[in-house]
Design a protein around this motif. Structure first.
Motif, PDB file in Angstrom:
ATOM      1  N   TRP A 114       0.821  -1.198   0.000  1.00 19.57           N
ATOM      2  CA  TRP A 114       0.000   0.000   0.000  1.00 19.57           C
ATOM      3  C   TRP A 114       0.865   1.261   0.000  1.00 19.57           C
ATOM      4  N   LEU A 115       1.999   1.189   0.708  1.00 18.06           N
ATOM      5  CA  LEU A 115       2.924   2.329   0.753  1.00 18.06           C
ATOM      6  C   LEU A 115       3.810   2.418  -0.487  1.00 18.06           C
ATOM      7  N   ARG A 116       3.707   1.427  -1.348  1.00 19.26           N
ATOM      8  CA  ARG A 116       4.489   1.363  -2.588  1.00 19.26           C
ATOM      9  C   ARG A 116       5.993   1.394  -2.301  1.00 19.26           C
ATOM     10  N   LEU A 117       6.415   0.612  -1.283  1.00 15.57           N
ATOM     11  CA  LEU A 117       7.845   0.515  -0.992  1.00 15.57           C
ATOM     12  C   LEU A 117       8.559  -0.109  -2.184  1.00 15.57           C
ATOM     13  N   ALA A 118       9.819   0.221  -2.366  1.00 18.51           N
ATOM     14  CA  ALA A 118      10.608  -0.238  -3.515  1.00 18.51           C
ATOM     15  C   ALA A 118      10.677  -1.764  -3.554  1.00 18.51           C
ATOM     16  N   TRP A 119      10.516  -2.343  -4.753  1.00 17.41           N
ATOM     17  CA  TRP A 119      10.458  -3.794  -4.920  1.00 17.41           C
ATOM     18  C   TRP A 119      11.729  -4.510  -4.463  1.00 17.41           C
ATOM     19  N   GLY A 120      12.884  -4.030  -4.841  1.00 16.53           N
ATOM     20  CA  GLY A 120      14.133  -4.731  -4.531  1.00 16.53           C
ATOM     21  C   GLY A 120      14.314  -5.006  -3.049  1.00 16.53           C
ATOM     22  N   PRO A 121      14.340  -3.959  -2.215  1.00 12.84           N
ATOM     23  CA  PRO A 121      14.510  -4.190  -0.778  1.00 12.84           C
ATOM     24  C   PRO A 121      13.353  -4.984  -0.164  1.00 12.84           C
ATOM     25  N   VAL A 122      12.146  -4.777  -0.669  1.00 13.33           N
ATOM     26  CA  VAL A 122      10.983  -5.504  -0.149  1.00 13.33           C
ATOM     27  C   VAL A 122      11.165  -7.005  -0.360  1.00 13.33           C
ATOM     28  N   VAL A 123      11.521  -7.395  -1.564  1.00 12.83           N
ATOM     29  CA  VAL A 123      11.706  -8.815  -1.873  1.00 12.83           C
ATOM     30  C   VAL A 123      12.865  -9.387  -1.056  1.00 12.83           C
ATOM     31  N   LEU A 124      13.946  -8.639  -0.938  1.00 14.42           N
ATOM     32  CA  LEU A 124      15.115  -9.103  -0.184  1.00 14.42           C
ATOM     33  C   LEU A 124      14.768  -9.373   1.282  1.00 14.42           C
ATOM     34  N   TYR A 125      14.204  -8.384   1.971  1.00 13.84           N
ATOM     35  CA  TYR A 125      13.889  -8.540   3.386  1.00 13.84           C
ATOM     36  C   TYR A 125      12.775  -9.566   3.609  1.00 13.84           C
ATOM     37  N   LEU A 126      11.819  -9.611   2.716  1.00 10.60           N
ATOM     38  CA  LEU A 126      10.750 -10.600   2.813  1.00 10.60           C
ATOM     39  C   LEU A 126      11.329 -12.008   2.729  1.00 10.60           C
ATOM     40  N   ALA A 127      12.187 -12.235   1.740  1.00 12.48           N
ATOM     41  CA  ALA A 127      12.791 -13.567   1.553  1.00 12.48           C
ATOM     42  C   ALA A 127      13.682 -13.943   2.737  1.00 12.48           C
ATOM     43  N   ILE A 128      14.440 -12.997   3.258  1.00  9.82           N
ATOM     44  CA  ILE A 128      15.305 -13.282   4.408  1.00  9.82           C
ATOM     45  C   ILE A 128      14.469 -13.674   5.620  1.00  9.82           C
ATOM     46  N   GLY A 129      13.431 -12.898   5.907  1.00 15.57           N
ATOM     47  CA  GLY A 129      12.578 -13.189   7.058  1.00 15.57           C
ATOM     48  C   GLY A 129      11.894 -14.540   6.950  1.00 15.57           C
ATOM     49  N   LYS A 130      11.342 -14.816   5.789  1.00  7.72           N
ATOM     50  CA  LYS A 130      10.640 -16.084   5.580  1.00  7.72           C
ATOM     51  C   LYS A 130      11.609 -17.265   5.644  1.00  7.72           C
ATOM     52  N   THR A 131      12.775 -17.126   5.036  1.00  5.13           N
ATOM     53  CA  THR A 131      13.749 -18.218   4.998  1.00  5.13           C
ATOM     54  C   THR A 131      14.312 -18.508   6.382  1.00  5.13           C
ATOM     55  N   LEU A 132      14.637 -17.474   7.143  1.00  5.38           N
ATOM     56  CA  LEU A 132      15.190 -17.687   8.482  1.00  5.38           C
ATOM     57  C   LEU A 132      14.246 -18.495   9.362  1.00  5.38           C
ATOM     58  N   ARG A 133      12.953 -18.250   9.230  1.00  6.60           N
ATOM     59  CA  ARG A 133      11.994 -19.013  10.030  1.00  6.60           C
ATOM     60  C   ARG A 133      12.103 -20.496   9.726  1.00  6.60           C
ATOM     61  N   TYR A 134      12.121 -20.854   8.430  1.00  9.09           N
ATOM     62  CA  TYR A 134      12.176 -22.270   8.063  1.00  9.09           C
ATOM     63  C   TYR A 134      13.526 -22.897   8.398  1.00  9.09           C
ATOM     64  N   VAL A 135      14.583 -22.128   8.305  1.00 11.82           N
ATOM     65  CA  VAL A 135      15.904 -22.640   8.694  1.00 11.82           C
ATOM     66  C   VAL A 135      15.914 -22.969  10.189  1.00 11.82           C
ATOM     67  N   VAL A 136      15.381 -22.081  11.005  1.00 12.30           N
ATOM     68  CA  VAL A 136      15.337 -22.314  12.449  1.00 12.30           C
ATOM     69  C   VAL A 136      14.464 -23.527  12.772  1.00 12.30           C
ATOM     70  N   ILE A 137      13.308 -23.627  12.136  1.00 16.48           N
ATOM     71  CA  ILE A 137      12.422 -24.775  12.374  1.00 16.48           C
ATOM     72  C   ILE A 137      13.121 -26.073  11.987  1.00 16.48           C
ATOM     73  N   ALA A 138      13.799 -26.080  10.852  1.00 16.74           N
ATOM     74  CA  ALA A 138      14.505 -27.284  10.399  1.00 16.74           C
ATOM     75  C   ALA A 138      15.630 -27.641  11.368  1.00 16.74           C
ATOM     76  N   MET A 139      16.390 -26.643  11.819  1.00 14.49           N
ATOM     77  CA  MET A 139      17.494 -26.911  12.741  1.00 14.49           C
ATOM     78  C   MET A 139      16.983 -27.476  14.064  1.00 14.49           C
ATOM     79  N   VAL A 140      15.922 -26.896  14.590  1.00 13.21           N
ATOM     80  CA  VAL A 140      15.364 -27.375  15.856  1.00 13.21           C
ATOM     81  C   VAL A 140      14.820 -28.795  15.685  1.00 13.21           C
ATOM     82  N   THR A 141      14.158 -29.058  14.570  1.00 13.87           N
ATOM     83  CA  THR A 141      13.623 -30.397  14.308  1.00 13.87           C
ATOM     84  C   THR A 141      14.740 -31.422  14.201  1.00 13.87           C
ATOM     85  N   LEU A 142      15.770 -31.104  13.429  1.00 12.18           N
ATOM     86  CA  LEU A 142      16.881 -32.044  13.255  1.00 12.18           C
ATOM     87  C   LEU A 142      17.633 -32.269  14.562  1.00 12.18           C
TER      88      LEU A 142
END
Length: 142
Positions: free
Chosen positions: A107-135
């Motif tokens: 809605w704020l029309r934030l720039a695509w590049g940084p949005v995609v970067l931070y979104l992907a980092i946040g989402k990926t870190l969650r799954y990495v942590v879940i996988a590490m804890v599970t393993l």
């Protein structure tokens, strides 16, 4: 279950979990890790990719909303998001709050590049942590 089906199921679940629809991709990731249905890297990658694309869907929805002022709570959220900028999307993995952050970023029309970067980092870190804890838990259990 084949590795392809495991990865496709996790991708679909994580995509839907990131949209405004309910889902539980974390439980499916843990189940597939315990069942050893595919490689850890493939499962985390599919979950991260699906969840990131789902978050981008929310951002696109936000971009389709008209730019007009809302209530006082809305202004506080906008001020906070403007202060942090796209880095706020590191918290996009949080239930409900993450969906709102993605819609507001669009809605704020934030720039695509940084949005995609931070979104992907946040989402990926969650799954990495879940996988590490599970393993780690699987190692302790044996």
């Amino acid at each position: 279950m084949t590795a392809f089906l495991a990865n496709a199921s996790l991708f679909s679940s994580s995509f839907l979990s990131a949209t405004l629809l309910p889902g539980s991709s974390e439980a499916l990731l843990v189940t597939l890790l315990i069942a050893k249905q595919a490689s850890v890297f493939a499962l985390v990658t599919m979950a991260s990719l699906g969840n990131t694309l789902g978050g981008l869907t929310n951002i696109i929805i936000g971009r389709l909303l008209p730019l007009k002022q809302q209530g006082r709570w809305h202004q506080k959220a906008i001020t906070w998001l403007n202060r942090l900028g796209p880095a706020a999307l590191l918290f996009s993995w949080l239930p409900l709050i993450g969906d709102v952050l993605c819609v507001l970023a669009g809605w704020l029309r934030l720039a695509w590049g940084p949005v995609v970067l931070y979104l992907a980092i946040g989402k990926t870190l969650r799954y990495v942590v879940i996988a590490m804890v599970t393993l780690q838990g699987m190692q302790w259990w044996h």
